[in-house]
Design an enzyme around this catalytic site. Structure first.
Site: not given
Length: 311
Positions: A144, A169
């Site tokens: 990410r 996350k």
């Protein structure tokens, strides 16, 4: 109990379960601002619908707001803070087409990398070498953007060829193995970085002044790069290929390679989920957009299985 108090308790509950809930918090704060800080039991259906519907067409964001508020009211009802939910019972279909992740071809990836020097020329805030290596890492390791930008020099172990990714996350950390080519690329990049600093806490990717890259600057540079490289698709600005699609592309290209090599996907897909930092396999499956090549290989695999089963 007032809406702001219930919202605070709900956010605390979710984060205690290991969720960052940042996007959801933004929606809940906007909801509190639109509704006003009044008792949650006094909020009428009409004002809730006004907030969800907004002023434009029904999009995926409508569904996002609906699901976030549904979670809030389920929490409140379960704890006796509300008696019923004012949300509608049916979810309308979006009037705007659902966004489909873009899977870059190898030729398009090459064009993007070849055009980095143009996108980073002049007064660009990000240096060419920094941006090129960031793109290579996003695709090569399937990270990410937030994970890549949070990396420090000390988080890269070139001897054992892995990254130590922190604050993902879901508040978890993980080790991300690196392939031989990507390890060599990062080794050369870090050797050049060490000419400026040897501090392990220094950001791996930074601006010219040494400060960490921001997501907004990276996304802006990528939009410029994408335009220069001519990597576009129909559907207007809202549907153009994104930086995050490099992560989708990484997953799809890996599965295609496994198909071609006759690998056991049932065994490897859970490993891919772990590698990408997903909490379960379903999250990884959403990344595997069915490109024509992936469909063809999947069909061929099934055809071979069916023929073999009949013999």
């Amino acid at each position: 109990m007032n809406l702001s108090q219930v919202t605070f308790l709900y956010l605390s509950h979710k984060r205690a379960l290991g969720r960052k809930f940042r996007a959801e918090e933004d929606i809940l704060r906007a909801f509190c601002k639109a509704i006003g800080d009044r008792p949650i039991t006094a909020i009428e259906r009409e004002v809730v619908l006004t907030f969800i519907n907004g002023k434009g067409p029904i999009t995926e964001y409508w569904t996002k707001k609906y699901r976030v508020l549904s979670g809030l009211y389920r929490y409140a009802i379960a704890r006796g803070l509300a008696k019923a939910s004012p949300l509608p019972r049916t979810i309308p279909k979006p009037t705007v087409p659902v966004f489909v992740p873009y899977i870059y071809s190898h030729e398009e990836l090459k064009r993007l990398l070849d055009t980095v020097s143009t996108a980073c020329a002049g007064r660009a805030s990000i240096e060419e070498d920094v941006f090129r290596n960031l793109l290579l890492l996003l695709y090569g390791a399937g990270l990410r953007l937030s994970e890549a930008l949070a990396l420090t020099l000390g988080a890269v172990d070139l001897t054992q060829a892995y990254l130590h990714v922190h604050e993902t996350k879901f508040f978890k950390s993980r080790l991300v193995p690196l392939g031989k080519d990507l390890t060599t690329i990062l080794s050369d990049y870090i050797s050049n970085r060490h000419k400026r600093t040897t501090q392990l806490e220094s950001p791996l990717f930074c601006f010219r002044d040494g400060s960490p890259l921001s997501q907004s600057a990276v996304r802006s540079t990528f939009r410029r790069l994408r335009s220069y490289a001519g990597v576009l698709r129909d559907g207007g600005s809202r549907h153009q290929p994104r930086l995050h699609d490099l992560r989708h592309t990484s997953a799809v290209h890996r599965v295609i390679a496994w198909y071609r090599n006759g690998a056991d996907l049932q065994e490897l897909l859970p490993k891919l989920a772990t590698y990408m930092g997903h909490v379960d396999l379903s999250a990884t499956q959403r990344y595997l957009t069915m490109t024509p090549e992936l469909l063809r290989l999947a069909s061929l695999r099934f055809e071979n299985y069916a023929i073999g089963d009949q013999s």
